[in-house]
Scaffold this motif. Structure first.
Motif, mmCIF file in Angstrom:
data_model
loop_
_atom_site.group_PDB
_atom_site.id
_atom_site.type_symbol
_atom_site.label_atom_id
_atom_site.label_comp_id
_atom_site.label_asym_id
_atom_site.label_seq_id
_atom_site.Cartn_x
_atom_site.Cartn_y
_atom_site.Cartn_z
ATOM 1 N N UNK A 149 14.583 3.983 47.329
ATOM 2 C CA UNK A 149 12.702 3.953 46.502
ATOM 3 C C UNK A 149 12.959 2.224 46.047
ATOM 4 N N UNK A 150 13.936 1.889 45.975
ATOM 5 C CA UNK A 150 13.661 0.427 45.057
ATOM 6 C C UNK A 150 13.512 -0.297 46.661
ATOM 7 N N UNK A 151 14.012 -0.005 47.889
ATOM 8 C CA UNK A 151 13.589 -0.455 49.429
ATOM 9 C C UNK A 151 11.761 -0.157 49.261
ATOM 10 N N UNK A 152 11.675 0.804 48.967
ATOM 11 C CA UNK A 152 10.132 1.693 49.343
ATOM 12 C C UNK A 152 9.202 0.502 48.118
ATOM 13 N N UNK A 153 9.760 0.629 46.828
ATOM 14 C CA UNK A 153 9.022 -0.727 46.146
ATOM 15 C C UNK A 153 8.417 -2.062 46.718
ATOM 16 N N UNK A 154 9.577 -2.566 46.940
ATOM 17 C CA UNK A 154 9.655 -4.301 47.846
ATOM 18 C C UNK A 154 8.853 -4.164 48.825
ATOM 19 N N UNK A 155 8.974 -3.200 50.024
ATOM 20 C CA UNK A 155 7.817 -3.168 51.211
ATOM 21 C C UNK A 155 6.385 -2.899 50.421
#
Length: 490
Positions: free
Chosen positions: A468-474
């Protein structure tokens, strides 16, 4: 399965499946979750640190940019809530029980086990409060903002569903977001929300029981905890049924009043000068060491403290971001981007600073002997400390009330958000859906607490936070793409 029910049904199956695993085999469940989390913190601790710092920089630059004047809604829209009610609701959802649970326990843990320092010294005390400021300050609120701001923009300005997946429409397109990718994002958000809130509810029950035991001799056992969780569940169900503008709003305002009473009483009855001095010193240390602390990690030795505390917190805040972000977005229509970022990132952080300075300093001022006694059981640490200051019983009683109202608002806010997430982003989810999610949260907390799987559920939700951290960055870059299409008048 009807198309608009897919996210709801699949989420229910996943959540119930994980809960059953935690109840039937808590040890095995815990071992798997702990092993995966240990791997992530050891191999990807750097990623959590960089991601959280990115969130802070992203939102602050956006607040000061030309996009800061854009409204989260139509150009002529007005905020639905006053500043005080807005702050009260977002603070209750964003921190809630956690502040009371850790307000004394965390500073004392750092005070007794400081990194590279002697325990119980002035330097250890400084390290203790600074660490608490870092963990509960701007970083978590920036993470919430990265989800809340684009979500509010998409639902109120672009009239898209109030779903986490809507944030990705600018880069994926509306059709793709309606497909498997969007559904995966929304299911992940629901799992993180249910797991995080159920864990907090379980911890809240334990602390309420601990407080009642200290004040009135109420036994700490399963029966008492069943009575507490049933009572509070009934109360938050009533609040959920009455709606956002009654139940949550009234209780959130009550939270702020009770929290203010607690802080003022402790400030006046505790070591007032020491508290003021510690707050002043720690604000200076926070400002001067913010960047250093944000990237602090050992290159050639183990990062045990970082993994146990900072990286654990960073993962935990990311796990909470879909829930808190969705709720904050829902109550922020009509705010400008600049107003939103400064209000969500800075004001609650200042509230956390005051909380830890007051209660942490009061606790450490009692010395290492009492500190050691207090940290033996985290859920009763607050009450052990309050025994040693004037009118401590009154403060403890107010604390139990605050725990109860925080408990209710956290669960109430979560049922509201889960209702939105699982019903295609409806801003007014049906009572039946909210009651269903409310019951599931309470049953999960109840069952996992007694089986010993509560900690494992928390760890598993944090593991889910990694993708989800990657989801937030994107999502942040997707939001930036949407803003670039705005016609901004200079």
């Amino acid at each position: 399965m009807r198309k608009n029910n897919q996210v709801y049904v699949i989420s229910l199956i996943i959540v119930i499946g994980f809960s059953l695993l935690g109840i039937v085999s808590p040890k095995r469940f815990g071992n798997i979750a702990n092993n995966v989390f240990s791997f992530l913190t050891e191999k990807f601790g750097w990623f959590y640190l960089i991601a959280m710092f990115f969130f802070v920089v992203f939102v602050l630059i956006l607040a000061l940019s030309k996009y800061g004047k854009i409204k989260l809604g139509d150009d002529d829209s007005k905020p639905e809530y006053s500043y005080i009610s807005w702050f009260a609701m977002l603070f209750s959802a964003g921190m809630g029980i956690g502040l009371v649970f850790w307000g004394v326990a965390e500073p004392l843990n750092h005070f007794l086990s400081p990194v590279g320092l002697d325990a119980g010294t002035q330097e250890a005390a400084n390290f203790s409060i600074l660490s608490s400021f870092i963990h509960w300050g701007i970083h978590p609120w920036a993470a919430y903002t990265v989800i809340a701001m684009p979500l509010a923009y998409m639902q109120f300005r672009k009239k898209k569903p109030a779903l986490i997946s809507s944030i990705f429409i600018p880069i994926l397109g509306e059709e793709r977001v309606k497909g498997p990718i969007g559904k995966f994002i929304d299911i992940l958000a629901i799992f993180a929300t249910v797991s995080g809130v159920a864990t907090s509810l379980g911890l809240g029950v334990l602390q309420i029981n601990g407080g009642l035991n200290y004040l009135f001799g109420v036994p700490i056992n399963n029966l008492t905890q069943i009575i507490i969780i049933v009572t509070v569940t009934v109360l938050f169900m009533i609040s959920a049924i009455t709606g956002l503008n009654k139940g949550i709003l009234i209780l959130s305002n009550a939270n702020i009043i009770l929290a203010a009473i607690l802080m003022v009483l402790t400030l006046l009855l505790g070591p007032t000068l020491a508290i003021v001095n510690m707050f002043t010193n720690s604000i200076g240390a926070f400002l001067s060491g913010f960047v250093r602390e944000s990237f602090l990690i050992n290159s050639f030795s183990e990062n045990n403290w970082l993994g146990t505390w900072r990286i654990f917190y960073w993962a935990w805040w990311i796990a909470w971001a879909p829930f808190v972000g969705s709720f904050i977005a829902r109550i922020s229509k009509g705010r400008t981007i600049k107003e939103f970022i400064l209000g969500v990132s800075l004001v609650p952080a200042l509230g956390s600073f005051l909380w830890f300075a007051i209660f942490g300093t009061t606790a450490m001022n009692l010395g290492t002997e009492i500190a050691a006694e207090a940290v033996q059981v985290t859920e009763t640490a607050f009450f052990v400390v309050m025994e040693h200051i004037p009118f401590g019983s009154i403060i403890s009683f107010v604390t139990i009330l605050l725990l109860s109202t925080f408990f209710i608002t956290s669960a109430d806010s979560a049922t509201f958000v889960l209702g939105m997430m699982s019903r295609n982003g409806s801003l007014y989810p049906k009572t039946r859906i909210k009651v269903t999610w409310g019951a599931i949260q309470s049953i999960m907390a109840f069952a996992l607490m007694f089986s010993g799987g509560l900690k494992a559920l928390q760890t598993s939700s944090i593991v889910a936070a990694f993708p989800f951290a990657m989801v937030m960055i994107i999502g942040a870059f997707s939001f930036l793409k949407a803003l670039r299409k705005e016609d901004i008048k200079e």
